[in-house]
Write an enzyme that holds these catalytic residues in place. Sequence first.
Site, short mmCIF file in Angstrom:
data_model
loop_
_atom_site.label_atom_id
_atom_site.label_comp_id
_atom_site.label_asym_id
_atom_site.label_seq_id
_atom_site.Cartn_x
_atom_site.Cartn_y
_atom_site.Cartn_z
CB CYS A 21 -0.92 0.01 1.20
SG CYS A 21 -1.41 -1.63 1.73
CG HIS A 31 -5.83 2.27 0.12
ND1 HIS A 31 -4.62 2.72 -0.38
CD2 HIS A 31 -5.51 1.30 1.03
CE1 HIS A 31 -3.63 2.05 0.20
NE2 HIS A 31 -4.14 1.20 1.05
#
Lengths: 388, 388, 160, 160
Positions: free
Chosen positions: A84, A335
């Site tokens: 991420c 995201h």
Amino acid sequence: MFRKVGIIGVGQSVFGVRGDVTIQELAWEAVKEALEDAGLTQRDIEISIVGSAGTRTYELYPAVPVNEYSGFSEKGPIRVEAACATGSAALAVAYNMVASGFVDVALAIGVEKMNEVDTATSLAVGGRGGNYLWEYHFYGTTFPGYYALYATAHMAKFGTTEEQLALVRVKNQKYAAKNPKAQFQFEVTVDDVLKSRPVAWPLKLYDCSAITDGAAAAVIASEDAIKNLHIDTPVWIEAIGYASDTANITKREDYVGLKATRLAAQMAYKKSHIEPKDVEVAEVHDCFTIAEIMAYEDLGFVEKGKGGKFIEEGQSDIGGKVAVNLSGGLLGKGHPLGATGLAMIYELVKQLREERERGRQAPLKKYIALAHNIGGTGHYGYVTILRR
Amino acid sequence: MFRKVGIIGVGQSVFGVRGDVTIQELAWEAVKEALEDAGLTQRDIEISIVGSAGTRTYELYPAVPVNEYSGFSEKGPIRVEAACATGSAALAVAYNMVASGFVDVALAIGVEKMNEVDTATSLAVGGRGGNYLWEYHFYGTTFPGYYALYATAHMAKFGTTEEQLALVRVKNQKYAAKNPKAQFQFEVTVDDVLKSRPVAWPLKLYDCSAITDGAAAAVIASEDAIKNLHIDTPVWIEAIGYASDTANITKREDYVGLKATRLAAQMAYKKSHIEPKDVEVAEVHDCFTIAEIMAYEDLGFVEKGKGGKFIEEGQSDIGGKVAVNLSGGLLGKGHPLGATGLAMIYELVKQLREERERGRQAPLKKYIALAHNIGGTGHYGYVTILRR
Amino acid sequence: MGMAERKTERKTIKREGPVIDSIPIIYKHRIPISKTVKYWDGLKEGKIYAVRCKSCGAVYYPPQADCPYCGSSDIEWFELPKEGVLETFTRIYARPQGYEDFEPYIIAIAKVGDVRVMGWLVNVKDERCVKVGDEVTLSTAYIEKHNKYIITFQLKNKQC
Amino acid sequence: MGMAERKTERKTIKREGPVIDSIPIIYKHRIPISKTVKYWDGLKEGKIYAVRCKSCGAVYYPPQADCPYCGSSDIEWFELPKEGVLETFTRIYARPQGYEDFEPYIIAIAKVGDVRVMGWLVNVKDERCVKVGDEVTLSTAYIEKHNKYIITFQLKNKQC
Ligand SMILES: [Zn+2]
Ligand SMILES: [Zn+2]
């Protein structure tokens, strides 16, 4: 660092479920905007860095197709992955390649298509992040599950409440509602969050960022190149701090904060001679509500254990000590793993240039911003400090 | 570049089918040797760069587990991927992070476990390299198939023969037979190659590198750090050239050479002020026999079309114009994608230090070496020039 | 052991040991084709389309709906001719997962108009008789196993 | 449209279009366990093993056979105690591919001796009644679907 490096152009696609585009087409939306923002063309870019976790899209090696589509064949790419935090790793590599004198102008691209597989596959891919052999294989860990382990421990130790977690989502949706590139452009109430279905107890659906497609890009240049190109609004990279932590979550020191954040922040503050109290606007890694609470503490905005109080008091909102996630954050904006770190940079560059929509522009005096991007469940930590 | 960067320690695991170790355990074999070679411990390393294509191992995000196992939690990793050139991309990133002043000492690790899936899956993963949508999806391309397209065209245009291709394997096996870390430690004849079964016509089994598990690592440091550490045998990175080419093979200029090699070589020669004739020992990317023939030409060792003649005349052997692939090359030593580029560096550092086994040490006068590493089917090109 | 025997001993690194099976993971992707749907529909009708940028004239095959060089997304579709010349080819004997059921197939690249096109060269028994430079005709074919249409080439003036 | 209605209108970016299905790809890995086979065998016997480096004393759980800190690979195996204290836990409601058939399960981490151990906390109906600090006993259990043994925790002094 041997020379100053600045950001001279940024771009971001609309985030969301983007079943209308391939990964290449999606990346181009951000690249095109970043080039136009910098006033450059492909000819001016010497190398491209492509960040993509790349574990959910049909292109197994996404960097080269993305690069070709955007017109950068011959010029890189260097592909990086940091789960991420992939976008921040791309920025860090671009930054070093400019600072070293290897190139004068680089482009960092972050892109992720996450909605090409079903949710169960997405959960499996996320759960395999960190450590397959000793965790997923035996116990079917999921990404929300990992952060839920932190939430449970934080709540037990400090009395952090589900309502305080919910307030993070409420604040971030307030700004996402004003961000035309956000996945979720609406406001929510504490009650909405508390009543959403459990995903990984104690985290509920609205405690979690969604499965998002998106791209972001930034053009990076040396001080000399910036002068030669007559760019008058550069945003300077003051420092990049990095750290990591164990793959096995059972080997962590505790479950009430992320060491990768603390170490990366220390490094970035030290290198830039900037303190937490100097930061006026920040994008922090709120993949889950608990993550934003821990970030307040680990970044030094408030002492450990007081993160719940910090949001309750409005200290992370405009008018508080530091305006956090005025983009809507990962919760509101979405995201898309590879894009997230560069989308933070996109937002902060716009904030520092005072180009944001009414109601979500931070008031600035020192023009100091901080991006905090976590990969995995604290496996990677990047803290980037920007100044205009 | 703003400062000189040298290689002060190298390590390589035994290559082959390594069903005895996980990816972490395999990486540690190379890391341990590299640290010992440099006389350093984990405490001396500021950041690790982990290169792994990572498409065939059970760890979906291999960098963090590898990093933890080797004792580098907190220190990176930056994970890079450039298909078969991943190891070189890791070196390039480490090189820039040292040259920029970001760190003084970095570790580049390359590792690949390829034998955890069956051959059909491996062929699918390789065939998806480059471009899934327009090639694999429709036509079931494979990695040997892509290089076979180049072989067919090169043979048609220049009269390159299957026997000349076979000679590449014969030469490389001569040296692999003497390399205790090579996957295939035996010699072969032209006849052995010609009689092996077709994999992707006109390429036969012995024209192809195998499916290999392996790891390699290199410790990189700044000139100041090298002095402070009292390292007396550094090998200097004179230049790294990089380039790439289209994802879609149908968009290439031709099929008789790799533009990524030509451009990367031009860049490396120009930056280092070294010419092809100065190179005394080289590791070139012989993933297939045709690839080594094209490399002779594209690197400027011989003019385009004369590569077949070059091997026939022994010009790429010890005693010829340039000693190529004295490690056994990818064909003889094996080709674990993420490790390959750093295994080239391992070999060349040992060559430049004159530490190789009898019969495969290149005679050196100028102490100039070249590593040539291709990712995908010319999707990435790296040319690294080293000098002792 | 005599010399002859020793020579045939082929030392290969192959170390095996106990293993466990991972939990399998299956990837099935839904690939968006909004911007290239004309191409996919064309194949069903036996037509092969490429793209031209209306702004700068750049031609794209495989097609793409954005022109990175001039920044325009104003494109037009045009059909490629049905004839071409072989630039290179291979026959795939070692087949990948998903293609195991097919007989060894020939992948070829042909120059077609101003672009290069990949396809399967069909109706060829012996690939050794095919030559770079041979002329081919283009069609499309339905592949039931994958529910897709592909481009096929056939040799125009010879049989192999 | 009244205010109340307008407020419930939730703008979400969700753009769909025509898609094609990719050729599926299935990964099944054979994972080498040569260096940790003692651990895997131990689970079958209800025993949980950790590793200690004989050279420097470092303890590893999950086990690893190489000690990166002192460079030694001379290790000894030792069995962990069968009791521990919960450090944290979660119940997984949204389950991943490969685990869809299981009822929502509780993943917990317990402090066991000097290390932390992950396991499934079983025989718990309501996770809200479980607390960090609760004592647990450790066993192992066979999971037929995946042909594997896992570690299970049970609450020692209470029922939830
Ligand atoms: Zn155009
Ligand atoms: Zn030890």
